[in-house]
Design an enzyme around this catalytic site. Sequence first.
Site, PDB file in Angstrom:
ATOM      1  CD  GLU A  42      -2.964  -1.083   0.288  1.00 20.12           C
ATOM      2  OE1 GLU A  42      -3.147  -0.014  -0.328  1.00 20.12           O
ATOM      3  OE2 GLU A  42      -3.637  -2.127   0.089  1.00 20.12           O
ATOM      4  CB  CYS A  90      -5.750  -3.264   6.504  1.00 20.11           C
ATOM      5  SG  CYS A  90      -5.994  -5.023   6.822  1.00 20.11           S
ATOM      6  CG  HIS A 119      -4.442  -5.223   1.820  1.00 21.23           C
ATOM      7  ND1 HIS A 119      -4.698  -3.874   1.834  1.00 21.23           N
ATOM      8  CD2 HIS A 119      -5.196  -5.757   2.830  1.00 21.23           C
ATOM      9  CE1 HIS A 119      -5.559  -3.599   2.813  1.00 21.23           C
ATOM     10  NE2 HIS A 119      -5.868  -4.716   3.432  1.00 21.23           N
TER      11      HIS A 119
END
Length: 222
Positions: free
Chosen positions: A79, A146, A170
């Site tokens: 991310e 998350c 992820h």
Amino acid sequence: MKILISGFEPFGGSTVNPTEKLVQAIAEETFAGVELKTALLPVYFDDCVKQLLQKIEEFRPDAVISCGLAGGRTGITPERIAVNLKDIAPDAPYPDNKGARPQDMPINPGGPDGLFTKLPIRRMVGRLKEAGIPASISYSAGTFICNNAMYGVLDYIRQNDPSMIAGFVHFPASEEMAAEHPTWPTLPQEMMLEGLRIIIQTTIDDIKMSSVSETQNSCFRV
Ligand code: PCA
């Protein structure tokens, strides 16, 4: 060098979270010159951050790599950004594991809208693909747990220890989730573990490189 890896418990009615198994497996492995610790986090808003920050304060790692499941994704997705928002749509299929469904709530009232990772995510994706593992940079960690964990750690680092680097990766569903979620793409657990090894090694190499380089002044270090 010290590295902290975290994963999450199952959530949303699933009996498996591949990132729980990833942290269990990686805890048994060694990386030259590195002290590695792992944490398994609950899928609770805010408490996930509290538990992770407690580990960070005890261990004082150089890097924190948090891992979570993103059912429906086709590859491993580091991310880029965490946003200052907790938000579950009223029709979302599940709340957090305590039943919380926050809407339109900031994680840190008054904190920045978004915080970028300084993990070397572009190099991670390059090396994952070279190894034959599907991967791409993700530009949204969502607005669930998350994202909450990623934002909480980056916000802590921003205020307390800017030399620490942190971020979130992820992972897609694992093959053993196929019966519970027949429409989700899956990867073998072993391939995701190899992916995590590559992610950790890329981070180690980046920290070593940046400690000898005085010329690095990019705000991203991707
Ligand atoms: N994935 C969820 C929460 C826990 C996990 O593994 C998320 O993407 O927010």
